[in-house]
Design a protein around this motif. Structure first.
Motif, PDB file in Angstrom:
ATOM      1  N   ILE A  96       0.752  -1.061  -0.010  1.00 22.88           N
ATOM      2  CA  ILE A  96       0.042  -0.035   0.019  1.00 22.88           C
ATOM      3  C   ILE A  96       0.893   1.346  -0.133  1.00 22.88           C
ATOM      4  O   ILE A  96       0.390   2.190  -0.944  1.00 22.88           O
ATOM      5  N   LEU A  97       1.859   1.265   0.817  1.00 17.39           N
ATOM      6  CA  LEU A  97       2.750   2.584   0.899  1.00 17.39           C
ATOM      7  C   LEU A  97       3.779   2.797  -0.463  1.00 17.39           C
ATOM      8  O   LEU A  97       4.086   3.800  -0.530  1.00 17.39           O
ATOM      9  N   ALA A  98       3.858   1.673  -1.075  1.00 16.18           N
ATOM     10  CA  ALA A  98       4.417   1.802  -2.386  1.00 16.18           C
ATOM     11  C   ALA A  98       3.500   2.555  -3.342  1.00 16.18           C
ATOM     12  O   ALA A  98       4.140   2.797  -4.563  1.00 16.18           O
ATOM     13  N   GLY A  99       2.302   2.619  -3.198  1.00 17.55           N
ATOM     14  CA  GLY A  99       1.384   3.121  -4.245  1.00 17.55           C
ATOM     15  C   GLY A  99       0.997   4.654  -3.885  1.00 17.55           C
ATOM     16  O   GLY A  99       0.911   4.895  -2.886  1.00 17.55           O
ATOM     17  N   ARG A 243       9.883   0.983 -11.219  1.00 19.71           N
ATOM     18  CA  ARG A 243       8.679   2.037 -11.697  1.00 19.71           C
ATOM     19  C   ARG A 243      10.013   3.068 -12.317  1.00 19.71           C
ATOM     20  O   ARG A 243      11.061   3.107 -12.168  1.00 19.71           O
ATOM     21  N   ASP A 244       9.208   4.001 -13.078  1.00 16.11           N
ATOM     22  CA  ASP A 244      10.330   5.022 -13.744  1.00 16.11           C
ATOM     23  C   ASP A 244      10.689   6.201 -12.891  1.00 16.11           C
ATOM     24  O   ASP A 244      11.870   6.557 -13.365  1.00 16.11           O
ATOM     25  N   ALA A 251       3.828   0.677 -11.537  1.00 19.29           N
ATOM     26  CA  ALA A 251       4.675  -0.264 -11.643  1.00 19.29           C
ATOM     27  C   ALA A 251       4.767  -0.650 -12.906  1.00 19.29           C
ATOM     28  O   ALA A 251       3.854  -0.999 -13.726  1.00 19.29           O
ATOM     29  N   LEU A 252       6.036  -0.867 -13.594  1.00 18.47           N
ATOM     30  CA  LEU A 252       6.195  -1.458 -14.569  1.00 18.47           C
ATOM     31  C   LEU A 252       6.321  -2.935 -14.656  1.00 18.47           C
ATOM     32  O   LEU A 252       5.710  -3.796 -15.128  1.00 18.47           O
ATOM     33  N   MET A 278       2.379 -10.945  -8.893  1.00 16.73           N
ATOM     34  CA  MET A 278       3.240 -10.104  -9.527  1.00 16.73           C
ATOM     35  C   MET A 278       1.953  -8.838 -10.141  1.00 16.73           C
ATOM     36  O   MET A 278       0.879  -9.141 -10.528  1.00 16.73           O
ATOM     37  N   GLY A 279       2.552  -7.707 -10.328  1.00 17.59           N
ATOM     38  CA  GLY A 279       1.941  -6.578 -10.507  1.00 17.59           C
ATOM     39  C   GLY A 279       2.608  -6.009 -12.080  1.00 17.59           C
ATOM     40  O   GLY A 279       3.693  -6.255 -12.009  1.00 17.59           O
TER      41      GLY A 279
END
Length: 347
Positions: A96-99, A243-244, A251-252, A278-279
């Motif tokens: 969640i905190l990565a989003g 990600r970029d 996320a890539l 995976m996402g």
């Protein structure tokens, strides 16, 4: 944005009735962090919004079996920082905190996170062809603009329909849902036919020949909660998001990895249970139990992790600009598993 009617029911049954009365024209709204954007771009054009923020769905509760129930209206921020989530389900907290951003996590809800729609450029541009968006001339032409267009962020798995055609290569954007898939969460819903539960693996769907459908909900159903099982893999886990840029980017490739390790005096640690999701690579969070089975009973080594990565990505196909994702994903899986097993630092 077109005019719309606005309703604020105070009960779950009333909310379901309000939506069921206009199944093709009404939408539930909670935080609105995705839906409002879609309405501004005329991708979504509901004539009625059913505001569910007054419903009693904003609690986190312990379950008798040792699991945890996350109310659909609990915000992503409150979920990530909840003491029981941080202690028992750190993988979910990390995801969640990565989003998104702190501001969006303060608004976005757990239920709404399940319904995030793809961030495909062609989906958001109603002048471009898109099978996911297409429902008539007002929604632009049919087809998949990304298939032969600029598709760097698009899917490499699960894109073919039963007849071998490809109608959509969009990806599901959620970080939270990737962790939920690894944890084998269960979604609770209420609808005109009553209540039911849906395993998270069956909630989202691949595009097939009906890419306009993101999930398996029936008309009029409302998500009320998400149940987490007792085993949260709290000791050995990692959420890796590539990600970029370092923040506020989708996320890539992302990987949710969770392990249970047992000490063997003869050969060191052995993996007794494993989860991988995976996402950024498919129309839904991607998981294959066959890949996880290759880890069980093995020592946690890069070679073992590599074999699991190959299995998880079996059948992956690039479409030009996104072909690099195949190798990137393999490396990400090995790294995430190494971090989960504490063979590598997480920073």
């Amino acid at each position: 944005m077109k005019p719309f009617q606005y309703l604020r029911p105070t009960g779950v049954d009333a909310a379901v009735r309000d939506l069921t009365a206009q199944p093709d024209a009404a939408k539930f709204i909670a935080g609105g962090t995705n839906l409002i954007d879609l309405m501004k771009e005329h991708v979504e054009q509901p004539t009625t919004l059913v505001d569910i923020n007054r419903l009693p769905l904003a609690t986190v509760e312990e379950l008798e079996d040792g699991g945890l129930r996350l109310g659909a209206l609990v915000t992503n921020a409150d979920t990530a920082y909840h003491p029981l989530v941080e202690q028992r389900y750190p993988l979910l907290s990390k995801a969640i905190l990565a989003g998104a951003s702190a501001q969006l996590r303060n608004m976005a809800t757990n239920g709404g996170n399940l319904f995030q729609r793809t961030r495909c450029y062609y989906f958001y541009d109603t002048s471009m062809p898109c099978n996911k968006r297409h429902s008539g001339p007002s929604q632009g032409p049919a087809g998949c603009g990304a298939l032969h267009g600029y598709n760097r962020i698009h899917a490499i798995l699960g894109t073919e329909s039963a007849d071998g055609n490809v109608h959509c290569i969009a990806t599901h954007p959620s970080d939270m849902c990737v962790a939920l898939a690894a944890l084998e969460a269960v979604v609770r819903v209420s609808g005109p036919q009553g209540e039911r539960t849906i395993p998270i693996a069956d909630f989202h769907r691949l595009p097939g020949d009906t890419p306009q459908h993101d999930n398996t909900l029936r008309p009029g159903e409302l998500v009320t909660a998400i149940d987490l099982p007792a085993n949260g893999f709290s000791h050995y886990n990692s959420y890796l998001k590539l990600r970029d840029r370092a923040s506020y980017a989708f996320a890539l490739v992302s990987v949710a990895a969770a392990l249970e390790l047992e000490r063997s005096d003869a050969s060191g640690d052995q993996i007794s249970a494993a989860r991988l999701a995976m996402g950024g690579v498919a129309h839904k969070p991607w998981r294959k139990t066959e890949a996880e089975a290759l880890l069980v009973g093995q020592r946690p080594t890069p070679d073992v992790f590599g074999r699991a990565a190959d299995a998880l990505l079996d059948g992956a196909q690039g479409y030009g600009h996104n072909t690099f994702k195949i190798e990137l994903a393999k490396r990400a899986i090995v790294r995430a598993l190494s971090q989960a097993a504490k063979l590598e630092p997480t920073e």
